[in-house]
Design an enzyme around this catalytic site. Sequence first.
Site, PDB file in Angstrom:
ATOM      1  N   ASP A  45       0.817  -1.039  -0.074  1.00  0.00           N
ATOM      2  CA  ASP A  45      -0.080   0.032   0.096  1.00  0.00           C
ATOM      3  C   ASP A  45       0.749   1.119   0.125  1.00  0.00           C
ATOM      4  O   ASP A  45       2.213   1.241   0.116  1.00  0.00           O
ATOM      5  CB  ASP A  45      -0.857  -0.084   1.255  1.00  0.00           C
ATOM      6  CG  ASP A  45      -0.054  -0.036   2.551  1.00  0.00           C
ATOM      7  OD1 ASP A  45      -0.684   0.554   3.301  1.00  0.00           O
ATOM      8  OD2 ASP A  45       0.881  -0.618   2.456  1.00  0.00           O
ATOM      9  N   ASP A  58       2.142   4.547   1.932  1.00  0.00           N
ATOM     10  CA  ASP A  58       2.416   5.074   3.374  1.00  0.00           C
ATOM     11  C   ASP A  58       1.541   6.319   3.378  1.00  0.00           C
ATOM     12  O   ASP A  58       0.910   6.736   2.582  1.00  0.00           O
ATOM     13  CB  ASP A  58       3.769   5.503   3.442  1.00  0.00           C
ATOM     14  CG  ASP A  58       4.061   5.435   4.927  1.00  0.00           C
ATOM     15  OD1 ASP A  58       3.682   4.365   5.933  1.00  0.00           O
ATOM     16  OD2 ASP A  58       4.666   6.083   5.556  1.00  0.00           O
TER      17      ASP A  58
END
Length: 257
Positions: free
Chosen positions: A204, A206
């Site tokens: 993903d 940050d």
Amino acid sequence: MPKIGIIGGSGVYGVFEPKEVVKIHTPYGRPSAPVEIGEIEGVEVAFIPRHGKYHEFPPHEVPYRANIWALYELGVERIIAINAVGSLKEEYKPGDIVIIDQFIDFTKKREYTFYNGPKVAHVSMADPFCPELRRIFIETAKELGLPVHEKGTYICIEGPRFSTRAESRMFRQFADVIGMTLVPEVNLARELGMCYVNISTVTDYDVWAEKPVNAQEVLRVMKENEEKVQKLLRKAIPKIPEERKCGCADVLKTMFV
């Protein structure tokens, strides 16, 4: 005994069938779990689940020295490390693979060396990753059509908490991905003259990015990443030559003791 070791998560079990379990007691305590020995495409490998068999070790409590020493004691010369990371750059997308070439250490209280005295050593870390292993995994990922980045700087934070938005915005000025487990694994392998390659998989973005992320989405990406890594291991490991010509062991000749 196996010359290749893998340190990673449960996803490795999809490509690796343990045939033998070896309990090793090291001068630095017990490793995260007993070392499992088996084969990947006919090549013997040793495997340690970094966080333990049941994920009982958080990043800052992983027995890094015991893990590396256990593999070294078994005769392992090359380590393939698999990590899940967050992205600090737009172009490093969830689902991408990064063959790390540099790192920044932002940890605070780990055991970083085997030389805590009375013998002290200083080891070169200018180019911390094995060039031969990096080349093999980059070329193989491209052959398989996997989304791979040939270079990337990994910033390692202490954990177990994630970054604040302010920290994340600072980190992204210097690094491409962020994680919690690369250091001190790579340092310790270097001190023993072992080859080390890092395969980071992006789960993903940050928190610098205003992109809502939910647990279901992260789990989906992690599952897909596991499948990609399994394909990569199956294809790349048989290409690793028996004889090392990378120069990783030569670092011991220049280590200042």
